[in-house]
Structures are given as C-alpha cells and as structure tokens.
Motif scaffolding. Structure first.
Motif, mmCIF file in Angstrom:
data_model
loop_
_atom_site.group_PDB
_atom_site.id
_atom_site.type_symbol
_atom_site.label_atom_id
_atom_site.label_comp_id
_atom_site.label_asym_id
_atom_site.label_seq_id
_atom_site.Cartn_x
_atom_site.Cartn_y
_atom_site.Cartn_z
ATOM 1 N N VAL A 156 -1.817 -0.281 -3.675
ATOM 2 C CA VAL A 156 -2.223 0.990 -3.068
ATOM 3 C C VAL A 156 -2.722 1.950 -4.137
ATOM 4 O O VAL A 156 -3.755 2.601 -3.982
ATOM 5 C CB VAL A 156 -1.053 1.598 -2.275
ATOM 6 C CG1 VAL A 156 -1.342 3.036 -1.921
ATOM 7 C CG2 VAL A 156 -0.797 0.781 -1.026
ATOM 8 N N TYR A 157 -2.004 1.994 -5.260
ATOM 9 C CA TYR A 157 -2.434 2.902 -6.314
ATOM 10 C C TYR A 157 -3.799 2.497 -6.851
ATOM 11 O O TYR A 157 -4.665 3.341 -7.101
ATOM 12 C CB TYR A 157 -1.411 2.945 -7.458
ATOM 13 C CG TYR A 157 -1.762 3.986 -8.475
ATOM 14 C CD1 TYR A 157 -1.333 5.298 -8.306
ATOM 15 C CD2 TYR A 157 -2.555 3.687 -9.576
ATOM 16 C CE1 TYR A 157 -1.680 6.275 -9.202
ATOM 17 C CE2 TYR A 157 -2.915 4.663 -10.478
ATOM 18 C CZ TYR A 157 -2.469 5.961 -10.294
ATOM 19 O OH TYR A 157 -2.818 6.931 -11.177
ATOM 20 N N GLY A 158 -3.978 1.196 -7.009
ATOM 21 C CA GLY A 158 -5.253 0.713 -7.546
ATOM 22 C C GLY A 158 -6.416 1.162 -6.698
ATOM 23 O O GLY A 158 -7.483 1.471 -7.206
ATOM 24 N N ILE A 159 -6.228 1.216 -5.390
ATOM 25 C CA ILE A 159 -7.356 1.529 -4.528
ATOM 26 C C ILE A 159 -7.512 3.017 -4.238
ATOM 27 O O ILE A 159 -8.606 3.569 -4.348
ATOM 28 C CB ILE A 159 -7.254 0.707 -3.233
ATOM 29 C CG1 ILE A 159 -7.572 -0.752 -3.596
ATOM 30 C CG2 ILE A 159 -8.216 1.207 -2.173
ATOM 31 C CD1 ILE A 159 -7.611 -1.687 -2.448
ATOM 32 N N ILE A 160 -6.426 3.698 -3.875
ATOM 33 C CA ILE A 160 -6.616 5.112 -3.543
ATOM 34 C C ILE A 160 -5.858 6.068 -4.468
ATOM 35 O O ILE A 160 -5.700 7.247 -4.163
ATOM 36 C CB ILE A 160 -6.260 5.421 -2.066
ATOM 37 C CG1 ILE A 160 -4.881 4.912 -1.721
ATOM 38 C CG2 ILE A 160 -7.316 4.860 -1.116
ATOM 39 C CD1 ILE A 160 -4.430 5.332 -0.336
ATOM 40 N N GLN A 161 -5.379 5.565 -5.602
ATOM 41 C CA GLN A 161 -4.680 6.431 -6.578
ATOM 42 C C GLN A 161 -3.559 7.244 -5.925
ATOM 43 O O GLN A 161 -3.370 8.419 -6.221
ATOM 44 C CB GLN A 161 -5.643 7.391 -7.292
ATOM 45 C CG GLN A 161 -6.404 6.763 -8.452
ATOM 46 C CD GLN A 161 -7.549 5.937 -7.935
ATOM 47 O OE1 GLN A 161 -8.328 6.396 -7.113
ATOM 48 N NE2 GLN A 161 -7.657 4.702 -8.400
ATOM 49 N N LEU A 162 -2.836 6.591 -5.013
ATOM 50 C CA LEU A 162 -1.742 7.289 -4.344
ATOM 51 C C LEU A 162 -0.459 6.509 -4.604
ATOM 52 O O LEU A 162 -0.455 5.276 -4.510
ATOM 53 C CB LEU A 162 -2.006 7.350 -2.835
ATOM 54 C CG LEU A 162 -0.777 7.664 -1.977
ATOM 55 C CD1 LEU A 162 -0.452 9.141 -2.066
ATOM 56 C CD2 LEU A 162 -1.002 7.252 -0.549
ATOM 57 N N ILE A 163 0.598 7.228 -4.929
ATOM 58 C CA ILE A 163 1.889 6.553 -5.030
ATOM 59 C C ILE A 163 2.547 6.649 -3.670
ATOM 60 O O ILE A 163 2.903 7.735 -3.202
ATOM 61 C CB ILE A 163 2.746 7.189 -6.127
ATOM 62 C CG1 ILE A 163 2.087 6.908 -7.473
ATOM 63 C CG2 ILE A 163 4.137 6.600 -6.110
ATOM 64 C CD1 ILE A 163 2.499 7.850 -8.534
ATOM 65 N N ASN A 164 2.644 5.511 -3.022
ATOM 66 C CA ASN A 164 3.136 5.481 -1.649
ATOM 67 C C ASN A 164 4.665 5.476 -1.649
ATOM 68 O O ASN A 164 5.298 4.429 -1.612
ATOM 69 C CB ASN A 164 2.581 4.224 -0.975
ATOM 70 C CG ASN A 164 3.079 4.087 0.435
ATOM 71 O OD1 ASN A 164 3.627 5.035 0.991
ATOM 72 N ND2 ASN A 164 2.910 2.915 1.003
ATOM 73 N N PHE A 165 5.238 6.665 -1.674
ATOM 74 C CA PHE A 165 6.697 6.754 -1.793
ATOM 75 C C PHE A 165 7.419 6.167 -0.594
ATOM 76 O O PHE A 165 8.606 5.886 -0.667
ATOM 77 C CB PHE A 165 7.131 8.202 -2.008
ATOM 78 C CG PHE A 165 6.994 8.632 -3.426
ATOM 79 C CD1 PHE A 165 7.787 8.070 -4.407
ATOM 80 C CD2 PHE A 165 6.059 9.571 -3.794
ATOM 81 C CE1 PHE A 165 7.661 8.442 -5.727
ATOM 82 C CE2 PHE A 165 5.916 9.955 -5.113
ATOM 83 C CZ PHE A 165 6.716 9.388 -6.083
ATOM 84 N N ALA A 166 6.725 6.009 0.517
ATOM 85 C CA ALA A 166 7.378 5.459 1.695
ATOM 86 C C ALA A 166 7.438 3.931 1.653
ATOM 87 O O ALA A 166 7.927 3.304 2.587
ATOM 88 C CB ALA A 166 6.666 5.924 2.954
ATOM 89 N N HIS A 167 6.952 3.353 0.560
ATOM 90 C CA HIS A 167 6.899 1.899 0.478
ATOM 91 C C HIS A 167 8.297 1.262 0.528
ATOM 92 O O HIS A 167 8.512 0.247 1.185
ATOM 93 C CB HIS A 167 6.180 1.496 -0.799
ATOM 94 C CG HIS A 167 5.820 0.046 -0.856
ATOM 95 N ND1 HIS A 167 5.064 -0.559 0.106
ATOM 96 C CD2 HIS A 167 6.147 -0.926 -1.754
ATOM 97 C CE1 HIS A 167 4.926 -1.842 -0.209
ATOM 98 N NE2 HIS A 167 5.574 -2.086 -1.314
ATOM 99 N N GLY A 168 9.255 1.886 -0.175
ATOM 100 C CA GLY A 168 10.629 1.379 -0.144
ATOM 101 C C GLY A 168 11.192 1.368 1.269
ATOM 102 O O GLY A 168 11.998 0.501 1.629
ATOM 103 N N GLU A 169 10.759 2.311 2.076
ATOM 104 C CA GLU A 169 11.251 2.390 3.454
ATOM 105 C C GLU A 169 10.715 1.240 4.301
ATOM 106 O O GLU A 169 11.373 0.772 5.226
ATOM 107 C CB GLU A 169 10.879 3.738 4.080
ATOM 108 C CG GLU A 169 11.926 4.818 3.861
ATOM 109 C CD GLU A 169 12.317 4.996 2.419
ATOM 110 O OE1 GLU A 169 13.486 4.733 2.083
ATOM 111 O OE2 GLU A 169 11.462 5.378 1.593
ATOM 112 N N ILE A 170 9.502 0.787 3.977
ATOM 113 C CA ILE A 170 8.944 -0.365 4.690
ATOM 114 C C ILE A 170 9.810 -1.601 4.420
ATOM 115 O O ILE A 170 10.116 -2.393 5.315
ATOM 116 C CB ILE A 170 7.494 -0.627 4.240
ATOM 117 C CG1 ILE A 170 6.619 0.593 4.506
ATOM 118 C CG2 ILE A 170 6.936 -1.869 4.907
ATOM 119 C CD1 ILE A 170 6.265 0.804 5.937
#
Lengths: 300, 377
Positions: free
Chosen positions: A28-42
């Motif tokens: 996700v970071y590679g593509i939209i430079q966003l740290i997806n903090f909700a990833h752990g919740e997934i």
C-alpha cells in the motif's frame, strides 16, 4: 546447537507472520504512500472470521483439515471485502487530500474496527481451536518444531512466492508496478489506477487474514486487540526492510522475528522488544531507507 | 457590620451547643465498651470501608440485643479517614482521646501505618479487615496490629512452599508479566524460595503481555532444566504459556496466582489447563457463620454485602471475643486473648499468630481436574 536451532526456528516462525502482514503495509505504501494503520485490524478480523466459521463447521460435523481450509478461505474472502471497503470508504475520497488526512483517516478506521469487534463480539479473550492437526512425521522433532510452525512456514513461503509471481508475470502485477512508479503516467497509458489500488488492498488483506488464521490456531486465543501489536511489529518490519519494497518487507519480518527470538533466548524475554526496536534504530542509522530500500528522490 | 457580628455570634453559639451535646453523650455512655471503626466512609474508596462499618454495626446490634459483653453495651465510634494517612492520624488521635480500647481498621495499608504509631503509644489494639501490606505484621514495629486478611506475600509464600514441598522441586523457573500484580507475586515467590533454601531459582524472567509467541521462553525453561514453573500474571498469558509448553513437550508443573484461577483460564487453555496449579482465596462461603451473616445482611439491606464485609465481620467478632476472654479491656490481657483463644468467625475458626496475622485465613492451592479447579488437600 540444539538450542540455537530451536530459537532460530521460533524466530523464523514469528518472523514469517510479521512478513505476511508487513507485505500489506509495504504494498500500500509503495503505491499510494499511505501507512494503512487499519491493516492490523484486517488481520484481527481474519482471525475472528476463521474462529466463527470453524465453530459453525464443527457443529455441522466437518473435521480436521477441511475446517482449516474452509475457515481460512472464508476468512480470506471476508478480509478481502473489508480491505476493499476500507479503501473505498476511508482512503479513496481522500486521494487528492494532503498526506496527513488519509493517515488520520487510517487511525480512525483502526480504532473503529477494534471497537466494532469489541462491541459486536466480546472484550475477553476467546479460545481459538487448534486447526492444524498434529502430523505423525513431526513427532520426533516436536520439541523443536511443531506441526503448526511447519504449516506457518510453508504457507507464508508459498504466499510470498505467489505474490512475487503475481507481481512479476501477470497483467495486474505489471499494472501495479507501473502505478507504483508513476501514478499519473500509468493513468495516462490506460491503466485503471483505482482498480489497481483496490487490488493492492485486497491482496494485502488476503495475506493479513492468512497470517491471522495461522497465528490464531498457533497460539490458541484471540481478542479484538491482537491486531494492534501485530500491526506495530509488521510496520516495524516493513520499515526495517525499506518501506515500499516487497522483498524488503519479507526480509524485514524475518530479521525482526529472529532478533526477538534470539534476544529472548540469550538475554531475557523482558528485553525482546528492546532488541527488536534496537535493531530497527541501528539499521535506520546505517541505512536510512531500510535494508533493501533505495534512496528515493522526491518526485517533482 | 452589625449583621456580620450577629452571624459570628450565632456560629459560636451553635459550636458551643454542639460541644455540649458531645460531652453529654460521652457522659451518658460512661458504662459502655467503646470500639472504633476507622476507614474510608466517604470519597472514592468508600466502597472498601462501608461494608466493614456495616458488618460492625450488625455484630454490635446483635450482641447488644442479647445483653452486651461482660454485662456492658458496645458502643461503636465510626470514623472516616478517607484512606488518607494525614486524616488517619487525626482519626486515631480522636479515637484515643475518646477512650476506645480496640479499633476495627484502618482499611488502607497507608492510612493504617500512619495511625498505628498513635495507637501503639496509647495501648490501643487495631484489627484491620483489609490492610494487606506485609511489613505491618512482619516488621514487628506494630505489636498492637492484627488483621483478618492474608498479607500480600501470602500467595507467593504458598506457591513457593507448594513447589518446594509437595512438588519437591529443585530447580524453579519464575516467569512474570512485568505488571505490578504479576511481578509482585513472582518477587515474593522468589524471595521465599531463596529463603527456604530447598530449591534454586534457575530462571527469573518477564514476558511481554500480548506478544505473539512465547516459544523462546519455553525453550529456555527446558534448557535451564527447571522442574516447576511459577508464573505471576493473568490468564491470557498463562494459557499461551501452558499451550506452548505442551506443544514443545515441556512437561513440568505450572503454578499461577489467583489471576489465573477462573473460568477464563479454563475456557481458553482448554485441555492444556489440565493439571495446572493455582493459588486462590480460600472458600469462606462454606462456614455457617458466614452464611448467616450474609443472609442477615441481605435481609437488612436488600443487596449482597460489599468488599471486606467478611473480614470486617470477623474482625469485630474476634475483638468482642477477646474482650470476653480477657474479662475487660486491659491491653496485655487483650493481646494474650487474641493470640491464644480461637474464635468462630465468618472467615473460619481463627486466632492470631505472634505477629498479628490470622492463622487459617488466606489462600489454598487448587489444581485443574476435568476442567475444574479443585482444592489440593
């Protein structure tokens, strides 16, 4: 030597889980430079779905491996749906907003999902069935490595190989690489960037859910909060390997897992986090863009 | 100006009349045995103090209705210390000047310590239902202090004794979760194992709650050749540990504190829980006096009694029994009575040891058998 091997294998086991989750962060970071903090919740939701499904299947008289496969499959589908929806609701509307906005939105989604599971399920720990059967042929070395660990290692290795092949040789993989290099240019050359981003979220969520199911059945308990710690560790692994770099995330996960395991084994488990983050600091001092990360020039 | 002076005068008069009232009350009640009840009766800690006060009132009402002790009526003097040491000293001074011979309280360990000096000088006995700080009895500084609850280190001592005694352990691994509760238990267990000299602590280590995997710790337990694991912490970590010990074929006894003695542990650890030991509070609800007291309370107040009710009730019973046996309120005779004559209370049949801890009160060892915690005899 035995002891070293034991620590090595347990480090590898937890490292490969970190790696599985870290892949989602880094893609996700590679593509939209966003740290997806909700990833752990997934990851946590994947584990919960698997728990519920395996409970239902047990009632219907399924057994052993079939439960594991079906539960994992449904967990993966559910988690993919969550990942897809997450991106649609929380990130896509903010695609052109300043970088801080989607970050805040990510933290908000993380809190929302945690508390949603807390309210919808329970704040207590729940027992997770041991879905991986004990293999006969593992019995002689069970004290060093159990069946569950073997399954974790094999599954995560296969997932990573699959991901690599997907990115290298498929059309969508090529589109992902193009989007990563330059989103506007990719769009100009006819790539549906929004779809690529959705697919990225789905793949990341699938990997996280696999991790969730594996860990749940390995340690035998889950609650709504397990995603937080796993997320922090996986994020660390992603940064360690060079965020945005896919082999880097896998390597970072393994390095982190091994560092923790050896610290716990040879020093004290009270200090395992100290060592894990110590390794992070050290590597970032020596290689500021991570183990395999390349120093990226700011795009103009 | 004039109105102001008048107001001040009025205040003075009312203060005076209040004083007169107390003098009168004290004068009238000359022929009673006075017992103080000190604890938090207001403020956020009140729920820990009020049940004891209610227990004392119930015992007093009962005893007074049947003619009192030694032919005298019991007079309770409840005092509020809000669990604050600085207020506790004022309370203590007030109680001493009112002429009490026994105080039930205080409730919080800090407040109790502050008040004890004053009671000691005045030869007043204090029986606390809830001050669990170990030095209160063990330091020997407070010979007039007694308590009807087990001290904090009792669980650690029990686990240590059980491991080295009944389980015959020689090498013990102590694991804790780095929290106040878990590490406290682990520290006490370590102290008592080392003091006992029967076994060695081969490993003392903290683990991170919520970590994904404890297999490195489990491997270490095996490498150190431990024959018993003593764990301080709560049930999620305990179930993870016993599960991973089983997976890694580390087949040695596991002892935990009352933080794991509950349904949560049984449910999560499942089959792995089988054979695990845990220390836990003794079951006091089996005593007939306890049952009767609870029934009476529910009848009077319409709800279940609160925290430390049993201990407060027992403290009052012990105090009255001591007065009866001593034939009065002489300090030396009361001390002798408390330490030597058994009394039936809501926490069992007790007397106090030479340091002031109640014998026969506290914790037992339980073991999981067929998915249930069963007391180990």
């Amino acid at each position: 030597m035995d002891y070293f091997l034991e620590l090595f294998l347990s480090g590898l086991t937890r490292g490969s889980i970190y790696a599985l989750i870290a892949l989602g962060y880094t893609m996700v970071y590679g593509i939209i430079q966003l740290i997806n903090f909700a990833h752990g919740e997934i990851y946590m939701i994947g584990a919960f779905v698997a728990l519920i499904v395996s409970g239902v299947l047990t009632i219907y008289g399924f057994s052993g491996v079939s439960i594991l496969i079906l539960a994992a499959l449904i967990a993966v589908i559910y988690a993919a749906a969550y990942g897809f929806t997450l991106e649609r609701i929380a990130y896509r509307p903010l695609r052109n907003a300043p970088r801080l906005s989607p970050l805040i939105s990510a933290i908000g989604m993380s809190l929302f999902l945690q508390n949603y599971v807390l309210l919808a399920q329970t704040p207590d720990f729940l027992p997770f069935p041991q879905l991986v059967p004990s293999f006969e042929f593992m019995e002689p070395i069970a004290h060093i490595m159990g069946s569950a660990e073997l399954v974790i290692l094999v599954t995560s290795a296969l997932s990573m190989v699959g991901l690599t092949l997907l990115i290298k040789y498929t059309r969508i993989g090529k589109a992902m690489r193009a989007t990563q290099q330059d989103m506007i240019m990719a769009r100009l050359s006819g790539i549906n960037v929004d779809r690529v981003i959705s697919v990225t979220f789905i793949i990341g969520s699938v990997l996280a859910a696999i991790g969730g199911v594996l860990v749940g059945s390995y340690i035998g308990q889950i609650n709504f909060y397990i995603g937080f710690m796993a997320g922090v560790k996986a994020f660390t692994a992603a940064v360690l390997g060079g965020i945005g770099n896919i082999p880097g995330a896998a390597l970072g996960g393994l390095v982190l897992g091994l560092a923790e395991s050896f610290a716990a084994g040879y020093v004290s488990s009270a200090y395992e986090d100290v060592f894990a983050f110590g390794v992070l600091v050290l590597i970032l001092i020596l290689r500021p863009s991570g183990l395999l990360g390349k120093a990226v020039k700011q795009k103009v | 100006m004039k109105a102001n002076r008048f107001r001040r005068l009025r205040r003075l008069v009312s203060v005076f009349s209040l004083c007169l009232l107390t003098v009168a009350a004290n004068g009238l009640a000359a022929d009673t045995i006075k017992i103080g009840v000190a604890g938090p009766h207001t403020g956020d800690l009140a729920p820990y103090g009020i049940p004891t006060m209610e227990a004392c009132q119930m015992v007093t009402a009962q005893v007074n209705a049947s003619g009192g002790v030694l032919g005298k009526q019991i007079e309770l003097l409840p005092m509020d210390d809000q669990c604050k040491p600085e207020i506790a000293t004022n309370v203590a001074t007030k109680l001493v000047s009112d002429g009490v011979s026994i105080v039930i309280g205080h409730v919080c360990s800090g407040a109790t310590k502050a008040a004890m000096g004053i009671y000691k000088e005045a030869n007043v006995i204090a029986i606390s239902p809830s001050a669990t700080n170990p030095p209160l009895t063990q330091s020997g500084e407070y010979p007039n202090f007694y308590r009807t609850i087990a001290p904090d280190d009792m669980q650690g001592k029990l686990a240590a004794d059980f491991a080295t005694g009944k389980l015959g352990a020689k090498k013990i691994a102590i694991i804790h979760d780095k929290g106040d509760y878990g590490k406290g238990f682990a520290d006490f267990a370590q102290q008592f194992i080392e003091k006992g000299g029967k076994a060695k602590v081969v490993m003392y280590e903290g683990i991170t709650p919520g970590a994904m995997d404890y297999s490195a710790v489990v491997q270490k337990i095996r490498r150190e050749g431990a024959d018993v694991v003593v764990f301080g912490g709560y049930h999620p970590e305990a179930s993870k540990l016993v599960g991973q010990m089983k997976k890694k074929r580390v087949d040695i006894p596991f002892i935990g504190p009352d933080g794991i003695k509950g349904d949560g542990f049984l449910e999560i650890a499942g089959r792995n829980a089988e054979g695990v030991y845990a220390t836990g509070p003794m079951d006091v609800s089996k005593y007939p006096l306890n049952k009767a007291a609870h029934e009476a309370y529910v009848k009077q107040y319409g709800k279940e009694p609160g925290t430390f009710f049993d201990q407060g009730y027992a403290a009052m019973q012990a105090a009255l029994n001591a007065i009866k046996v001593a034939g009065g309120t002489d300090y030396a005779k009361l001390s002798h009575a408390l330490k030597n004559s058994y009394v039936e209370t809501t926490v069992g049949k007790i007397k106090f040891d030479s340091k002031g801890d109640a014998e026969g009160v506290g914790f037992s060892v339980y073991q999981v058998k067929d998915g249930k915690f069963v007391e180990v005899q």
